[in-house]
Design an enzyme around this catalytic site. Structure first.
Site, PDB file in Angstrom:
ATOM      1  N   ASP A   1      65.275  26.376  23.592  1.00 32.09           N
ATOM      2  CA  ASP A   1      64.531  27.534  22.178  1.00 32.09           C
ATOM      3  C   ASP A   1      66.616  27.455  21.669  1.00 32.09           C
ATOM      4  OD1 ASP A   1      65.456  28.256  24.995  1.00 32.09           O
ATOM      5  OD2 ASP A   1      63.689  30.031  24.027  1.00 32.09           O
TER       6      ASP A   1
ATOM      7  N   GLY B   1      67.118  35.834  30.698  1.00 27.87           N
ATOM      8  CA  GLY B   1      66.799  37.383  30.075  1.00 27.87           C
ATOM      9  C   GLY B   1      67.294  38.215  30.267  1.00 27.87           C
TER      10      GLY B   1
ATOM     11  N   HIS C   1      71.918  33.016  35.638  1.00 27.63           N
ATOM     12  CA  HIS C   1      72.874  34.281  34.532  1.00 27.63           C
ATOM     13  C   HIS C   1      73.305  34.952  35.539  1.00 27.63           C
ATOM     14  CE1 HIS C   1      70.705  31.761  31.583  1.00 27.63           C
ATOM     15  NE2 HIS C   1      71.295  31.872  30.595  1.00 27.63           N
TER      16      HIS C   1
ATOM     17  N   GLU D   1      77.261  38.562  33.213  1.00 27.58           N
ATOM     18  CA  GLU D   1      77.070  38.229  31.266  1.00 27.58           C
ATOM     19  C   GLU D   1      76.972  39.827  30.666  1.00 27.58           C
ATOM     20  OE1 GLU D   1      74.007  36.410  29.576  1.00 27.58           O
ATOM     21  OE2 GLU D   1      75.390  35.780  28.185  1.00 27.58           O
TER      22      GLU D   1
ATOM     23  N   ASP E   1      75.715  26.879  24.934  1.00 32.70           N
ATOM     24  CA  ASP E   1      75.141  27.720  25.570  1.00 32.70           C
ATOM     25  C   ASP E   1      73.371  28.177  24.140  1.00 32.70           C
ATOM     26  OD1 ASP E   1      73.115  30.024  26.753  1.00 32.70           O
ATOM     27  OD2 ASP E   1      74.625  32.227  26.244  1.00 32.70           O
TER      28      ASP E   1
HETATM   29  O1  LIG Z   1      72.810  34.094  27.403  1.00 34.85           O
HETATM   30  C1  LIG Z   1      71.762  33.894  27.543  1.00 34.85           C
HETATM   31  N1  LIG Z   1      71.931  35.053  28.336  1.00 34.85           N
HETATM   32  C2  LIG Z   1      69.822  35.514  29.287  1.00 34.85           C
HETATM   33  N2  LIG Z   1      69.485  34.058  28.229  1.00 34.85           N
HETATM   34  C3  LIG Z   1      69.290  34.403  27.691  1.00 34.85           C
HETATM   35  C4  LIG Z   1      70.697  33.416  26.993  1.00 34.85           C
HETATM   36  N3  LIG Z   1      70.521  32.417  25.931  1.00 34.85           N
HETATM   37  C5  LIG Z   1      69.174  32.345  26.037  1.00 34.85           C
HETATM   38  N4  LIG Z   1      68.933  32.622  26.940  1.00 34.85           N
HETATM   39  C6  LIG Z   1      67.292  33.158  26.641  1.00 34.85           C
HETATM   40  C7  LIG Z   1      66.287  33.251  25.581  1.00 34.85           C
HETATM   41  C8  LIG Z   1      65.670  32.128  25.938  1.00 34.85           C
HETATM   42  O2  LIG Z   1      64.464  32.406  24.695  1.00 34.85           O
HETATM   43  C9  LIG Z   1      65.679  31.947  26.982  1.00 34.85           C
HETATM   44  C10 LIG Z   1      65.349  30.178  27.857  1.00 34.85           C
HETATM   45  O3  LIG Z   1      65.807  29.224  27.291  1.00 34.85           O
HETATM   46  O4  LIG Z   1      67.328  32.227  28.060  1.00 34.85           O
HETATM   47 ZN   LIG Z   2      72.311  30.813  29.135  1.00 33.19          ZN
END
Ligand SMILES: O=c1[nH]cnc2c1ncn2[C@H]1C[C@H](O)[C@@H](CO)O1
Ligand SMILES: [Zn+2]
Length: 348
Positions: free
Chosen positions: A23, A177, A204, A207, A285
């Site tokens: 997404d 998230g 994740h 971060e 990302d």
């Molecule tokens: O870098 C990120 N850190 C935490 N959550 C993230 C990052 N990039 C995207 N997301 C989340 C937002 C998206 O809607 C979800 C699923 O791909 O994952």
């Molecule tokens: Zn990510």
């Protein structure tokens, strides 16, 4: 002879991308067409004018602000055709950058507003990637994401569904998230279940919160890779643990600067991590949210940190080693990459 890191050379370089959100990879022109087909109104009907709705700008001050950009795009990704199409286009965009292998991650529960089941969302993403493989020759695996703001039961449903596709497209599970508001320990039961089901785990962590989250992810959630991990440097003994266990870090330089995971390029820890023996990989990302692509990520490393051609090749091959692939498939990928690297004069 020293190889010059030109634009053309970077584009030709065979690459992999292990951390790429579905997404966060939707082209604005695709949003225009999906909106038209689905009868959804748009704020503007010009692809360039759509970009600010989908992409963060230089003023982005946090991960939560960065995450707010996803609300716009997920509205258009609620139907089978849309999921299949954007997955296919991820493979297409990968091919444009000579990216040979992508691990595409997405959160099924964000795509259920029109009645799709968790299994159906996974099925359609896999089908789009399979078509992409046939048309563009890009190999792909799916990483199924649990969201931090979702209930434990909801995430358990996600890992149960993911396990049904193990060996048939799904390669791992993840947790994404708002890291600052939802620490990883809340999810111990979810990842214990993933482990029981035999699914590899990446989380994740480090971060939008400190190194302790990396420890929790590795020691208690069973993570064998870490998304980002840029704040791992805040704790020497946790860094040591990650190094000793050879846990790969999926670093995403441009995103990490935008979310303020790291305050500036000067303090981006990539050289430090490599010198300290960490297994660093480079990824995008969210190409459409971050305004990036895999070639640009390597461009930044060459420009900002003076990475040489052999150093960039080493980072790419770290990605191959860290891939969630069966050993035989990894061998095939490694050989394909090495053949291309030799023809570029980069291997002996
Ligand atoms: O870098 C990120 N850190 C935490 N959550 C993230 C990052 N990039 C995207 N997301 C989340 C937002 C998206 O809607 C979800 C699923 O791909 O994952
Ligand atoms: Zn990510």
């Amino acid at each position: 002879m020293e190889v010059l890191v030109t634009e053309d050379w970077l584009l030709k370089l065979p690459k992999v991308d292990l951390h790429l959100h579905l997404d966060g990879s939707v082209k604005p022109e695709t949003i225009l067409e999906l909106a038209l087909h689905q009868g959804i109104d748009l704020p503007v009907y010009d692809k360039d004018q759509l970009i600010p709705h989908m992409r963060v700008n230089d003023e982005c001050s946090s991960l939560t602000e960065y995450l707010s950009k996803f609300h716009f795009t997920t509205r258009f990704l609620q139907l089978a055709e849309a999921l299949d199409r954007v997955a296919y286009e991820v493979a297409q965009q990968a091919a444009e950058h000579n990216c040979k292998y992508v691990e595409v991650r997405f959160a099924p529960q964000l795509h259920r507003d029109m009645g799709l089941t968790v299994e159906e969302t996974i099925q359609h993403v896999i089908e789009g990637l399979n078509r992409g493989r046939r048309d563009f020759g890009v190999r792909a695996g799916v990483i199924v994401i649990c969201m931090r703001h979702h209930a434990i039961e909801t995430n358990l449903e996600v890992v149960t569904a993911a396990a049904k596709f193990a060996g048939r497209g799904v390669v791992a599970v993840d947790l994404a998230g708002d890291e600052a508001s939802y620490p990883p320990e809340i999810f111990r039961d979810v990842f214990a279940e993933s482990k029981r089901l035999g699914l590899p785990i990446t989380i994740h962590a480090g971060e939008a919160a400190g190194a302790a989250n990396v420890y929790e992810a590795v020691a208690n959630l069973g993570a064998v890779r870490i998304g980002h991990g840029v704040r791992l440097r805040e704790n020497a003994s946790i860094l040591e643990l990650v190094r000793n266990r050879r846990i790969p870090l999926e670093m995403c330089p441009i995103s990490n600067i935008q979310t303020k995971a790291v305050p500036s390029w000067e303090s981006y820890p990539i050289r430090e991590y490599l010198e300290r023996g960490l297994m660093v990989t480079i990824n995008t990302d969210n190409p459409s949210v971050s305004g990036t692509n895999i070639t640009k990520e390597y461009r930044v490393l060459a420009d900002r940190f003076g990475f040489t051609a052999p150093e960039l090749v080493k980072l790419i091959m770290n990605g191959v080693e860290a891939a969630f692939l069966e050993e035989s498939d990894k061998l095939t990928l490694r050989r394909e990459m090495e053949n291309e690297l030799s023809s570029l004069g980069l291997l002996n």
